[in-house]
Design a protein around this motif. Structure first.
Motif, PDB file in Angstrom:
ATOM      1  N   ILE A  15       0.833  -1.154   0.026  1.00  0.00           N
ATOM      2  CA  ILE A  15      -0.004  -0.099  -0.020  1.00  0.00           C
ATOM      3  C   ILE A  15       1.124   1.262  -0.001  1.00  0.00           C
ATOM      4  N   THR A  16       0.071   2.191  -0.486  1.00  0.00           N
ATOM      5  CA  THR A  16       1.095   3.641  -0.477  1.00  0.00           C
ATOM      6  C   THR A  16       0.312   4.714   0.784  1.00  0.00           C
ATOM      7  N   ASP A  17       1.424   5.204   1.290  1.00  0.00           N
ATOM      8  CA  ASP A  17       1.009   5.878   2.410  1.00  0.00           C
ATOM      9  C   ASP A  17       0.175   7.321   2.075  1.00  0.00           C
ATOM     10  N   THR A  18      -0.891   7.111   1.661  1.00  0.00           N
ATOM     11  CA  THR A  18      -1.914   8.267   1.464  1.00  0.00           C
ATOM     12  C   THR A  18      -2.345   8.942   2.530  1.00  0.00           C
ATOM     13  N   ASN A  19      -2.188   7.999   3.857  1.00  0.00           N
ATOM     14  CA  ASN A  19      -2.408   8.904   5.050  1.00  0.00           C
ATOM     15  C   ASN A  19      -1.786  10.000   5.290  1.00  0.00           C
ATOM     16  N   ALA A  20      -0.277   9.745   5.270  1.00  0.00           N
ATOM     17  CA  ALA A  20       0.666  11.034   5.207  1.00  0.00           C
ATOM     18  C   ALA A  20       0.299  12.073   4.648  1.00  0.00           C
ATOM     19  N   THR A  21      -0.203  11.612   3.378  1.00  0.00           N
ATOM     20  CA  THR A  21      -0.627  13.012   2.365  1.00  0.00           C
ATOM     21  C   THR A  21      -1.657  13.676   2.966  1.00  0.00           C
ATOM     22  N   TYR A  22      -2.632  12.941   3.326  1.00  0.00           N
ATOM     23  CA  TYR A  22      -3.898  13.734   4.250  1.00  0.00           C
ATOM     24  C   TYR A  22      -3.556  14.551   5.165  1.00  0.00           C
ATOM     25  N   LEU A  23      -2.599  13.815   6.075  1.00  0.00           N
ATOM     26  CA  LEU A  23      -2.338  14.582   7.254  1.00  0.00           C
ATOM     27  C   LEU A  23      -1.145  15.744   6.834  1.00  0.00           C
ATOM     28  N   SER A  24      -0.500  15.750   5.955  1.00  0.00           N
ATOM     29  CA  SER A  24       0.534  16.942   5.554  1.00  0.00           C
ATOM     30  C   SER A  24      -0.463  18.056   5.102  1.00  0.00           C
ATOM     31  N   GLN A  25      -1.498  17.842   4.430  1.00  0.00           N
ATOM     32  CA  GLN A  25      -2.225  18.869   3.792  1.00  0.00           C
ATOM     33  C   GLN A  25      -2.799  19.264   4.971  1.00  0.00           C
ATOM     34  N   ASN A  26      -3.294  18.651   5.830  1.00  0.00           N
ATOM     35  CA  ASN A  26      -4.211  19.358   7.160  1.00  0.00           C
ATOM     36  C   ASN A  26      -3.418  19.965   8.135  1.00  0.00           C
ATOM     37  N   LEU A  27      -2.102  19.375   8.220  1.00  0.00           N
ATOM     38  CA  LEU A  27      -1.135  20.217   9.225  1.00  0.00           C
ATOM     39  C   LEU A  27      -0.642  21.510   8.702  1.00  0.00           C
ATOM     40  N   THR A  28      -0.548  21.697   7.282  1.00  0.00           N
ATOM     41  CA  THR A  28      -0.452  23.102   6.706  1.00  0.00           C
ATOM     42  C   THR A  28      -1.601  23.907   6.883  1.00  0.00           C
ATOM     43  N   THR A  29      -2.708  23.424   6.725  1.00  0.00           N
ATOM     44  CA  THR A  29      -4.000  24.210   6.824  1.00  0.00           C
ATOM     45  C   THR A  29      -3.892  24.692   8.401  1.00  0.00           C
ATOM     46  N   LEU A  30      -3.461  23.939   9.332  1.00  0.00           N
ATOM     47  CA  LEU A  30      -3.646  24.330  10.753  1.00  0.00           C
ATOM     48  C   LEU A  30      -2.188  25.191  11.103  1.00  0.00           C
ATOM     49  N   GLY A  31      -1.557  25.493  10.315  1.00  0.00           N
ATOM     50  CA  GLY A  31      -0.299  26.188  10.288  1.00  0.00           C
ATOM     51  C   GLY A  31       0.917  25.542  11.428  1.00  0.00           C
ATOM     52  N   ILE A  32       0.947  24.162  11.143  1.00  0.00           N
ATOM     53  CA  ILE A  32       1.785  23.514  12.248  1.00  0.00           C
ATOM     54  C   ILE A  32       2.977  23.008  11.039  1.00  0.00           C
ATOM     55  N   ASP A  33       3.888  23.281  11.266  1.00  0.00           N
ATOM     56  CA  ASP A  33       5.339  22.907  10.561  1.00  0.00           C
ATOM     57  C   ASP A  33       5.353  21.292  10.622  1.00  0.00           C
ATOM     58  N   LEU A  34       5.801  20.592   9.494  1.00  0.00           N
ATOM     59  CA  LEU A  34       5.986  19.271   9.352  1.00  0.00           C
ATOM     60  C   LEU A  34       7.575  19.129   8.852  1.00  0.00           C
ATOM     61  N   TYR A  35       8.270  18.420   9.229  1.00  0.00           N
ATOM     62  CA  TYR A  35       9.587  18.224   8.762  1.00  0.00           C
ATOM     63  C   TYR A  35      10.095  17.001   8.522  1.00  0.00           C
ATOM     64  N   PHE A  36       9.376  16.003   9.186  1.00  0.00           N
ATOM     65  CA  PHE A  36       9.825  14.524   8.826  1.00  0.00           C
ATOM     66  C   PHE A  36       8.496  13.658   8.658  1.00  0.00           C
ATOM     67  N   VAL A  37       8.528  12.710   7.895  1.00  0.00           N
ATOM     68  CA  VAL A  37       7.477  11.692   7.806  1.00  0.00           C
ATOM     69  C   VAL A  37       8.206  10.518   7.812  1.00  0.00           C
ATOM     70  N   SER A  38       7.900   9.478   8.335  1.00  0.00           N
ATOM     71  CA  SER A  38       8.587   8.225   8.290  1.00  0.00           C
ATOM     72  C   SER A  38       7.678   7.091   7.934  1.00  0.00           C
ATOM     73  N   GLN A  39       7.972   5.861   7.683  1.00  0.00           N
ATOM     74  CA  GLN A  39       7.167   4.682   7.594  1.00  0.00           C
ATOM     75  C   GLN A  39       8.141   3.701   8.249  1.00  0.00           C
ATOM     76  N   VAL A  40       7.660   2.905   9.033  1.00  0.00           N
ATOM     77  CA  VAL A  40       8.314   1.820   9.777  1.00  0.00           C
ATOM     78  C   VAL A  40       7.417   0.603   9.838  1.00  0.00           C
ATOM     79  N   GLY A  41       7.922  -0.449   9.740  1.00  0.00           N
ATOM     80  CA  GLY A  41       7.385  -1.903   9.762  1.00  0.00           C
ATOM     81  C   GLY A  41       6.597  -2.022  11.289  1.00  0.00           C
ATOM     82  N   ASP A  42       6.163  -3.328  11.065  1.00  0.00           N
ATOM     83  CA  ASP A  42       5.452  -3.849  12.555  1.00  0.00           C
ATOM     84  C   ASP A  42       6.510  -4.281  13.553  1.00  0.00           C
TER      85      ASP A  42
END
Lengths: 414, 414
Positions: free
Chosen positions: A17-44
């Motif tokens: 699967i592709t991490d579209t959750n991160a895309t959604y949250l990135s857009q939302n953080l931008t809207t809230l004016g919260i800075d985002l510098y790192f996104v990571s995907q880690v296994g179980d």
């Protein structure tokens, strides 16, 4: 406020699967004016999730996790947060009762392994999840916030909007207001081109997003109060509407089908559909709207010429012009309107692919609408994408034409 | 060999684009038998890219970077690698000549800022990029490999396949084989519970994934040759099939609708549908399969009782039992089979929500199938999720019953 996103799931690292959750949250953080510098995907893997959490804890104030809240041994988000904070998980009696109720309501017995979905640590509160079995966690400790949400997008979106965003408002400086203008019948780059210099404005900001069913223009303003921010957005909206006009069909959560539904319901009018290349997809979009039975009488998925004829398309039309023709689309619209006794009849026929049909190339689509004011017919051609894409685009084109026909911005022929 | 992926680009952190490059590379690394434990997205910031590279250098042998190879000041992948390794970038005369040739070939003068795309460090070799202006970097130093590729997917795919994979072959030990078994009619946790100890096996590994249309069981084996890996997977598959039996409806890319399509086509049989709560969605799923017109004659989306009656459902049945009843589902199956002259007729009725209907709760679904061998009817109740979910689940339940009816694993009544 600095945020970091951590998406958990071995399926992400296997590329299932592709991490579209991160895309959604990135857009939302931008809207809230919260800075985002790192996104990571880690296994179980507990060690690796904890390692990533530790680093995020050092460099961010807000850690947003998705995934790893399921009932299985592989679901380790709760365990990782507990390890990070050195706290012990305990089953919360109220969460357990709710979870058991949920299962008994579904007529199923709760597998014991699901019990961990009812667990908390002292620093965590549960974020309700009425659409799934896993509540989220809202964790506050030592000037840090951790939000853990399910990985299933629909559950996550709901939890983010309903539970997380309101709890975050004390931490964002200034208030934001956002409105999405939904655009049909134009591609993303034409929208950008038409918006010209507006696209570079600073506050409000404008951004365009190509969605599956439309192009979204997102206007976001930040001000001391929500009211001021809203006012700024409304002023910008007026400018954008002047440019894009009838192409804007709605705002925020509107869809073409919901806008059509509202129009039909207001006027107490009804609709019937005869569709072939879209194969039920168009009826499916219309009936996805709650209450659609008040205006949608029915759809006929006439996938064979015989069935088209049986449902009232004249044999001569089919023989003379072919099943994929403007004449057949008109006859379909007429036949379904007659047969179902609806205010409007819509006919759509074409070639979804992968093979051409009756010498018409893949992507050919004819759409006709018959109503009290007359008939409107339209042809689209030249899409060469996949079968699924062609079917989706054809359904959306039909909805857009119907919307404009209802709104009076398309002139019928008679 | 342990790999780590690092995607560079502020547009990723703003949510303007989704990191599908990571998905592509993850899938490819799985196939090559290279372990991937971490994926990160970082903005166009030198310090943060270097920080992430340093950590990757500590825990991975292979670092794969995408993005940041453009000509602008924001494109910092080369600078970050140079900083990490303490080496100085220099323009390579041959790369410069090629780049200038490329621009003059396009009839343009090369902006001087593009010159950095012709730069190398002593540990780096260029990876040719015939479809774009940015060559990649292949860096080898101290038992580590760094591959830097463009962020534009089409350029990256080509460079990965043509340039990177062949250079990696000396470093991959063993070949992988993967098969997905697709499961219907069971939730993810029941699948795991039934698989029991198998789920912990090491090689092949087993993993379950809840997808929108099914639960996937993915079996992956690693061996010296692809053939040996395949054999191991097939042995495990046999064990899983013994446990899950008829719940497994297909492998890999199969869907319920594609499996039904194959069965009907093999037997030269046909299908007609009368659906109400699913509102076209069920027909839409069936017609999403290329070639479905060979067996799907049509669907009747009878969203009103009047239309059900017009299409052949007896008025008495509707009045006595209600539109949402097993008797009506049976009458729908019978009527559509008669009217469309198909081998099988399927009727489905129920309450999608949000409001109950005829005192039947939201989530009630009746499904009936009539065929030469008799009729089978089934009731599902108790889903309390969203309207869209209920419609999707009802459609999938109908497809699953149809598949099992066709396969002979459901006994008709007469």
């Amino acid at each position: 406020m600095k945020a970091e996103i951590l998406s958990c799931g071995t399926e992400l690292l296997l590329g299932h699967i592709t991490d579209t959750n991160a895309t959604y949250l990135s857009q939302n953080l931008t809207t809230l004016g919260i800075d985002l510098y790192f996104v990571s995907q880690v296994g179980d893997n507990l060690g690796r999730i904890v390692e990533t959490l530790q680093r995020a804890w050092q460099r961010a104030d807000l850690i947003i996790m998705t995934g790893g809240l399921g009932p299985t041994e592989d679901d380790l988000a709760r365990e990782a947060i507990s390890t990070l904070l050195g706290e012990t998980m305990q089953v919360d009696p109220q969460l357990e009762a709710e979870l058991r109720k949920r299962f008994s309501h579904l007529g199923a017995q709760m597998p014991e392994r699901n019990l961990k979905q009812a667990s908390l640590i002292p620093s965590a509160r549960a974020l309700p999840n009425p659409v799934g079995s896993a509540p989220g966690w809202w964790v506050e400790k030592e000037d840090h916030i951790i939000i853990a949400m399910p990985g299933v997008p629909s559950e996550m979106y709901r939890m983010w909007e309903q539970e997380a965003v309101p709890r975050l408002s004390p931490y964002t400086d200034g208030m934001m207001f956002t409105r999405i203008l939904r655009v049909a019948g134009l591609g993303e780059s034409s929208v950008e081109e038409q918006l010209g210099a507006l696209i570079h404005s600073n506050n409000p900001t404008l951004a365009t997003y190509a969605k599956l069913d439309a192009v979204d223009v997102r206007i976001t303003a930040k001000a001391e109060t929500r009211e001021k921010a809203e006012l700024q957005v409304l002023e910008m909206e007026a400018q954008v509407r002047q440019i894009l006009g009838q192409h804007i069909f709605g705002i925020d959560k509107d869809t073409l089908a919901s806008v059509i539904g509202t129009l039909l319901q207001e006027r107490r009018q009804t609709l019937g559909i005869m569709e072939s290349l879209t194969g039920g997809l168009l009826s499916g979009m219309i009936t996805d709207i709650p209450g659609s039975s008040r205006y949608f009488v029915g759809g006929l998925v006439t996938y064979s010429s015989e069935l088209k004829a049986q449902m009232g398309v004249p044999q001569e039309t089919l023989q003379q012009f072919g099943a994929v023709s403007e004449e057949t689309a008109r006859a379909m619209a007429h036949a379904v309107r007659q047969r179902l006794g609806t205010t409007y009849g819509l006919g759509i026929t074409g070639v979804a692919g992968p093979d051409k049909q009756e010498d018409r190339p893949v992507g050919t689509v004819y759409i006709a609408i018959e109503g009290p004011q007359g008939t409107f017919a339209s042809q689209r051609a030249g899409w060469t994408s996949s079968r699924s894409d062609n079917r989706r685009r054809a359904s959306l084109a039909a909805l857009d034409i119907l919307r404009r026909f209802l709104a009076g911005s398309l002139t019928p022929e008679s």
